[in-house]
Write a protein that holds these residues in place. Structure first.
Motif, PDB file in Angstrom:
ATOM      1  N   TYR A   1       0.855  -1.188   0.000  1.00 42.10           N
ATOM      2  CA  TYR A   1       0.000   0.000   0.000  1.00 42.10           C
ATOM      3  C   TYR A   1       0.889   1.237   0.000  1.00 42.10           C
ATOM      4  O   TYR A   1       2.036   1.185   0.458  1.00 42.10           O
ATOM      5  N   PRO A   2       0.372   2.382  -0.489  1.00 46.53           N
ATOM      6  CA  PRO A   2       1.133   3.626  -0.329  1.00 46.53           C
ATOM      7  C   PRO A   2       1.217   3.982   1.156  1.00 46.53           C
ATOM      8  O   PRO A   2       0.275   3.675   1.918  1.00 46.53           O
ATOM      9  N   THR A   3       2.332   4.607   1.577  1.00 48.07           N
ATOM     10  CA  THR A   3       2.500   4.917   3.012  1.00 48.07           C
ATOM     11  C   THR A   3       1.363   5.784   3.537  1.00 48.07           C
ATOM     12  O   THR A   3       1.038   5.732   4.717  1.00 48.07           O
ATOM     13  N   THR A   4       0.735   6.573   2.653  1.00 50.25           N
ATOM     14  CA  THR A   4      -0.356   7.458   3.109  1.00 50.25           C
ATOM     15  C   THR A   4      -1.552   6.656   3.610  1.00 50.25           C
ATOM     16  O   THR A   4      -2.386   7.182   4.353  1.00 50.25           O
ATOM     17  N   GLU A   5      -1.639   5.387   3.211  1.00 52.47           N
ATOM     18  CA  GLU A   5      -2.784   4.583   3.660  1.00 52.47           C
ATOM     19  C   GLU A   5      -2.556   3.935   5.023  1.00 52.47           C
ATOM     20  O   GLU A   5      -3.476   3.356   5.602  1.00 52.47           O
ATOM     21  N   ALA A   6      -1.328   4.013   5.523  1.00 51.82           N
ATOM     22  CA  ALA A   6      -1.028   3.385   6.813  1.00 51.82           C
ATOM     23  C   ALA A   6      -1.709   4.158   7.941  1.00 51.82           C
ATOM     24  O   ALA A   6      -1.743   5.398   7.927  1.00 51.82           O
ATOM     25  N   VAL A   7      -2.241   3.436   8.900  1.00 51.67           N
ATOM     26  CA  VAL A   7      -2.940   4.087  10.011  1.00 51.67           C
ATOM     27  C   VAL A   7      -1.921   4.709  10.967  1.00 51.67           C
ATOM     28  O   VAL A   7      -0.784   4.256  11.063  1.00 51.67           O
ATOM     29  N   SER A   8      -2.329   5.783  11.667  1.00 51.16           N
ATOM     30  CA  SER A   8      -1.426   6.383  12.648  1.00 51.16           C
ATOM     31  C   SER A   8      -1.625   5.744  14.023  1.00 51.16           C
ATOM     32  O   SER A   8      -0.683   5.640  14.806  1.00 51.16           O
ATOM     33  N   ARG A   9      -2.860   5.324  14.312  1.00 53.69           N
ATOM     34  CA  ARG A   9      -3.101   4.658  15.599  1.00 53.69           C
ATOM     35  C   ARG A   9      -2.997   3.146  15.391  1.00 53.69           C
ATOM     36  O   ARG A   9      -3.978   2.491  15.032  1.00 53.69           O
ATOM     37  N   VAL A  10      -1.811   2.627  15.607  1.00 51.87           N
ATOM     38  CA  VAL A  10      -1.566   1.204  15.364  1.00 51.87           C
ATOM     39  C   VAL A  10      -1.998   0.414  16.599  1.00 51.87           C
ATOM     40  O   VAL A  10      -1.647   0.763  17.728  1.00 51.87           O
ATOM     41  N   ARG A  11      -2.775  -0.617  16.338  1.00 52.81           N
ATOM     42  CA  ARG A  11      -3.345  -1.382  17.444  1.00 52.81           C
ATOM     43  C   ARG A  11      -2.256  -2.151  18.201  1.00 52.81           C
ATOM     44  O   ARG A  11      -1.340  -2.706  17.594  1.00 52.81           O
ATOM     45  N   VAL A  12      -2.373  -2.158  19.524  1.00 50.69           N
ATOM     46  CA  VAL A  12      -1.460  -2.939  20.372  1.00 50.69           C
ATOM     47  C   VAL A  12      -2.274  -4.064  20.982  1.00 50.69           C
ATOM     48  O   VAL A  12      -3.284  -3.823  21.630  1.00 50.69           O
TER      49      VAL A  12
ATOM     50  N   PRO B   1      10.942 -12.047   0.814  1.00 54.64           N
ATOM     51  CA  PRO B   1      11.505 -10.699   0.595  1.00 54.64           C
ATOM     52  C   PRO B   1      10.870  -9.595   1.451  1.00 54.64           C
ATOM     53  O   PRO B   1      11.483  -8.540   1.628  1.00 54.64           O
ATOM     54  N   GLN B   2       9.661  -9.816   1.978  1.00 55.68           N
ATOM     55  CA  GLN B   2       9.038  -8.755   2.783  1.00 55.68           C
ATOM     56  C   GLN B   2       9.297  -8.902   4.281  1.00 55.68           C
ATOM     57  O   GLN B   2       8.822  -8.093   5.072  1.00 55.68           O
ATOM     58  N   THR B   3      10.005  -9.956   4.665  1.00 53.86           N
ATOM     59  CA  THR B   3      10.269 -10.165   6.089  1.00 53.86           C
ATOM     60  C   THR B   3      11.397  -9.241   6.540  1.00 53.86           C
ATOM     61  O   THR B   3      12.493  -9.292   5.976  1.00 53.86           O
ATOM     62  N   ILE B   4      11.119  -8.402   7.535  1.00 50.12           N
ATOM     63  CA  ILE B   4      12.148  -7.458   7.998  1.00 50.12           C
ATOM     64  C   ILE B   4      12.276  -7.489   9.517  1.00 50.12           C
ATOM     65  O   ILE B   4      11.346  -7.890  10.229  1.00 50.12           O
ATOM     66  N   LEU B   5      13.468  -7.058   9.980  1.00 50.20           N
ATOM     67  CA  LEU B   5      13.631  -6.728  11.393  1.00 50.20           C
ATOM     68  C   LEU B   5      13.412  -5.222  11.467  1.00 50.20           C
ATOM     69  O   LEU B   5      14.204  -4.436  10.937  1.00 50.20           O
ATOM     70  N   ALA B   6      12.298  -4.825  12.079  1.00 56.51           N
ATOM     71  CA  ALA B   6      11.874  -3.420  12.009  1.00 56.51           C
ATOM     72  C   ALA B   6      12.346  -2.661  13.241  1.00 56.51           C
ATOM     73  O   ALA B   6      12.251  -3.153  14.366  1.00 56.51           O
ATOM     74  N   TYR B   7      12.899  -1.444  13.016  1.00 60.84           N
ATOM     75  CA  TYR B   7      13.248  -0.556  14.134  1.00 60.84           C
ATOM     76  C   TYR B   7      12.469   0.755  14.055  1.00 60.84           C
ATOM     77  O   TYR B   7      12.647   1.629  14.880  1.00 60.84           O
ATOM     78  N   GLU B   8      11.619   0.891  13.015  1.00 53.64           N
ATOM     79  CA  GLU B   8      10.787   2.088  12.905  1.00 53.64           C
ATOM     80  C   GLU B   8       9.355   1.718  12.560  1.00 53.64           C
ATOM     81  O   GLU B   8       9.103   0.742  11.846  1.00 53.64           O
ATOM     82  N   MET B   9       8.429   2.530  13.084  1.00 53.95           N
ATOM     83  CA  MET B   9       7.019   2.410  12.701  1.00 53.95           C
ATOM     84  C   MET B   9       6.551   3.812  12.306  1.00 53.95           C
ATOM     85  O   MET B   9       6.802   4.772  13.048  1.00 53.95           O
ATOM     86  N   ASN B  10       5.920   3.941  11.167  1.00 55.90           N
ATOM     87  CA  ASN B  10       5.490   5.250  10.645  1.00 55.90           C
ATOM     88  C   ASN B  10       6.648   6.259  10.648  1.00 55.90           C
ATOM     89  O   ASN B  10       6.465   7.434  10.972  1.00 55.90           O
ATOM     90  N   GLY B  11       7.854   5.790  10.320  1.00 52.15           N
ATOM     91  CA  GLY B  11       9.007   6.680  10.185  1.00 52.15           C
ATOM     92  C   GLY B  11       9.642   7.118  11.489  1.00 52.15           C
ATOM     93  O   GLY B  11      10.559   7.934  11.487  1.00 52.15           O
ATOM     94  N   LYS B  12       9.168   6.591  12.631  1.00 53.65           N
ATOM     95  CA  LYS B  12       9.752   6.962  13.935  1.00 53.65           C
ATOM     96  C   LYS B  12      10.208   5.690  14.652  1.00 53.65           C
ATOM     97  O   LYS B  12       9.694   4.612  14.368  1.00 53.65           O
ATOM     98  N   PRO B  13      11.178   5.839  15.596  1.00 58.82           N
ATOM     99  CA  PRO B  13      11.616   4.644  16.330  1.00 58.82           C
ATOM    100  C   PRO B  13      10.418   3.904  16.921  1.00 58.82           C
ATOM    101  O   PRO B  13       9.431   4.527  17.314  1.00 58.82           O
ATOM    102  N   LEU B  14      10.529   2.608  16.975  1.00 54.35           N
ATOM    103  CA  LEU B  14       9.430   1.787  17.496  1.00 54.35           C
ATOM    104  C   LEU B  14       9.015   2.264  18.881  1.00 54.35           C
ATOM    105  O   LEU B  14       9.875   2.479  19.729  1.00 54.35           O
ATOM    106  N   PRO B  15       7.733   2.415  19.140  1.00 55.20           N
ATOM    107  CA  PRO B  15       7.300   2.664  20.521  1.00 55.20           C
ATOM    108  C   PRO B  15       7.589   1.420  21.379  1.00 55.20           C
ATOM    109  O   PRO B  15       7.741   0.321  20.851  1.00 55.20           O
ATOM    110  N   LEU B  16       7.661   1.630  22.700  1.00 54.44           N
ATOM    111  CA  LEU B  16       7.936   0.508  23.618  1.00 54.44           C
ATOM    112  C   LEU B  16       6.942  -0.630  23.419  1.00 54.44           C
ATOM    113  O   LEU B  16       7.319  -1.796  23.346  1.00 54.44           O
TER     114      LEU B  16
END
Lengths: 253, 239
Positions: free
Chosen positions: A78-89, A191-206
Motif C-alpha cells: 500500500y502507499p504509506t499514506t494509507e497506513a494508520v497512525s493509531r496502530v493497534r497494540v 523478501p518482505q520479512t524485515i527486522l523493524a526498528y521504525e514504525m510510521n518513520g519513527k523509532p518503534l514505541p515501547l
C-alpha cells in the motif's frame, strides 16, 4: 426429460417397498448414531499442545501442503499514506521487564557457544527497507501499517549465515524468554520479512517492540515477535508460545 | 398388492446430503468460535444499531467465548470434508445428468413466484414440475453457488497471499471476511425455510431423502387441490 423422469417410476409389491423403506431407516439411524459416537470420540481425544490430537495432525498436514506450494508471492503493498497512525497494540507478552536500551543486543546463535551480537547501530548500517502491508491478527482484524528496518534475508546473508539458513526453522525469543516463536525458513527468507526498528518513520514505541521487532507479512500477528532478544536456527520446530496454546504452528498466508 | 414408487433421490445424492448436514453444522459452530474473537458486524442505520452479531446472551448460551484456537482447529480440519463432499456432489450431479432436474430453466424464475404464491395460499394451482418445482430449482442452485462462494471467500481469508487473486475477486481481505459471514447467515436462513417446507411437504417427501423413493398414490387421475396428478407430475412435492 419428462420421459427419462417417468422411467424412474416402477411398480413393485407393497411389502417389497416397505421392506426397503425399513432397511433404509435402520441404516440411516445406525449411521446417525455412528456420527454422534464419532463426534464424542473425537471430542474426548487427548490434546497435543492444546489442540485435539487428530485436529493437530490435520493442522500439521495443512502446514505441509501449504509449505510445499509456498512461493515468494508478495503480500499486497500500500502507499504509506494509507497506513494508520493509531496502530493497534494487542499483547505485551515478553515485554514486562523494563527495556535495557543501552545494553540491548541482538543475539544470533550461529552454533552452540558461538553467538553473534549486534547492536542497533550495526543493524541500521544495512540498507533500510520499508514495508507497508495489511497486518492481519489471528483474531480476525487487520490494519494497513508502515514499518521500516532491514531485510532479514539480507542481514543473514551479510553476516554469512548461509549454512544456518539451510536449517528448517528460525526460533526467536524476547530477552526475558517470556514470548517465543518459531518460523519456517522459507517465510524467514521471504523478501518482505524485515527486522523493524521504525514504525510510521519513527523509532518503534515501547509497546510495539522497541528496539527491534519482527515484521513478517506472510504470517499472522502472533508471529511478529516484539523486542527480539535471541534468534537461533533449528531443524526441529522451535517452541512457539501460541502453538503451545492450541493454535496452528504455521499461522501463515 | 402392488404399489408404484418413484425413485426420486439417487443413493449418492442422499449420502452427499446427509454428510453435508453435520459437516456444515460443525463449520458454522467452529466459525462462530472464530468470529467471536473479532465480532464487529452489526446491522445499523445511521447511528442506530438494530442488531449486533452476536448478543452476549447468545455467546453465553452456546459457550462461544474464548475458544478461538479450538474453533480454528475444527474449522481447518472439517473444511476438507465440506470441500470434498461438495466437490463430489458437483461432479456427480453434472456427470449423472441429475443437473437437468436441478438447474433453473428459462421458465423457472417466473414460475418461482407462482410457487411462492401457491405456498402462501394466495394462488390455488401450482405450476407443473418434475423432481423440483421452480422455487426449489432456484433455491437449491443458489445454495450450491453459496457453497462455492464459501470456499472462495474462505480461501481468500485463510491464505490471502497464496490465493491473492481470490482475495482480489472478493474485494480484499476484509470484504472476503464479511462475505464469508453473510453466506453463513444465508445457510442458517435457508435451513430454517428448508425445515418448514419439509414439514409442510409431509412424510412421503421426507422419507424419500432417506429411502430414495416416494410412494405414488394409487389413483392417478384424481385432482387434488386444483393440482392435476398426472403421472409425470406425481410424487413431486416441494422441499
Amino acid at each position: 426429460m419428462e420421459n427419462q423422469w417417468n422411467q424412474r417410476i416402477s411398480e413393485q409389491p407393497r411389502h417389497n417397498a416397505n421392506r426397503k423403506l425399513i432397511i433404509a431407516f435402520i441404516v440411516f439411524l445406525i449411521l446417525g448414531a455412528a456420527a454422534v459416537y464419532g463426534w464424542q470420540v473425537l471430542k474426548s481425544q487427548p490434546t497435543d499442545n492444546g489442540a485435539l490430537k487428530p485436529l493437530r495432525k490435520v493442522l500439521n498436514a495443512n502446514e505441509k501442503l501449504f509449505t510445499s506450494t509456498f512461493s515468494n508471492k508478495l503480500s499486497a503493498s500500500y502507499p504509506t499514506t494509507e497506513a494508520v497512525s493509531r496502530v493497534r497494540v494487542n499483547g505485551n507478552y515478553g515485554l514486562k521487564d523494563p527495556v535495557d536500551s543501552s545494553g540491548w543486543k541482538l543475539n544470533i546463535v550461529r552454533s552452540a557457544g558461538d553467538t553473534l551480537k549486534l547492536t542497533l547501530e550495526d543493524i541500521k548500517k544495512l540498507p533500510k527497507k520499508d514495508v507497508v502491508f495489511d497486518f492481519k491478527c489471528i483474531e480476525g482484524w487487520s490494519q494497513v501499517t508502515h514499518w521500516s528496518g532491514v531485510s532479514l534475508k539480507e542481514l543473514l546473508k551479510y553476516y554469512h549465515l548461509t549454512e544456518q539458513v539451510k536449517e528448517n526453522y528460525l526460533g526467536l525469543q524476547t530477552p526475558d524468554k517470556g514470548y517465543y516463536v518459531g518460523i519456517d525458513m522459507q517465510s524467514v527468507l521471504h523478501p518482505q520479512t524485515i527486522l523493524a526498528y521504525e514504525m510510521n518513520g519513527k523509532p518503534l514505541p515501547l509497546n510495539q517492540g522497541y528496539p527491534l521487532r519482527l515484521i513478517i507479512p506472510v504470517k499472522y500477528g502472533i508471529k511478529h515477535l516484539k523486542r527480539i532478544g535471541t534468534m537461533f536456527f533449528s531443524d526441529q520446530k522451535p517452541p512457539d508460545y501460541w502453538a503451545e496454546r492450541g493454535y496452528d504452528y504455521y499461522a501463515g498466508f | 398388492m402392488k404399489t408404484r414408487v418413484l425413485n426420486k433421490h439417487p443413493l449418492a445424492i442422499r449420502w452427499f446430503h446427509w454428510i453435508n448436514f453435520p459437516v456444515l453444522a460443525v463449520m458454522i459452530w467452529s466459525g462462530l468460535l472464530i468470529y467471536w474473537a473479532n465480532d464487529v458486524y452489526n446491522i445499523k442505520t445511521g447511528h442506530t444499531v438494530w442488531f449486533h452479531f452476536f448478543p452476549k446472551s447468545f455467546y453465553d448460551k452456546y459457550h462461544i467465548s474464548f475458544r478461538l484456537a479450538e474453533g480454528m482447529s475444527f474449522h481447518f480440519a472439517f473444511m476438507w470434508l465440506f470441500f470434498i463432499n461438495g466437490l463430489l456432489y458437483l461432479l456427480y450431479t453434472f456427470l449423472s445428468g441429475e443437473w437437468r432436474y436441478l438447474l433453473p430453466n428459462k421458465h423457472s424464475f417466473k414460475e418461482a413466484w407462482l410457487v411462492l404464491l401457491h405456498d402462501l395460499h394466495i394462488r390455488r394451482s401450482a405450476p407443473s414440475q418434475l423432481k423440483y418445482n421452480a422455487a426449489q430449482r432456484v433455491a437449491y442452485t443458489a445454495i450450491i453457488i453459496m457453497g462455492i462462494g464459501s470456499v472462495i471467500t474462505g480461501l481468500a481469508i485463510y491464505k490471502p497471499v497464496q490465493f491473492n487473486y481470490l482475495s482480489w475477486i472478493c474485494g480484499g481481505y476484509e470484504s472476503a471476511r464479511i462475505e464469508h459471514f453473510i453466506l453463513t447467515i444465508g445457510y442458517v436462513l435457508f435451513f430454517l425455510v428448508h425445515i418448514i417446507q419439509v414439514i409442510i411437504a409431509g412424510w412421503n417427501n421426507f422419507q424419500a431423502m432417506i429411502s430414495g423413493f416416494e410412494f405414488i398414490p394409487p389413483s392417478t387421475k384424481e385432482t387434488k387441490n386444483g393440482k392435476s396428478v398426472e403421472p409425470e407430475n406425481i410424487g413431486t412435492t416441494k422441499a
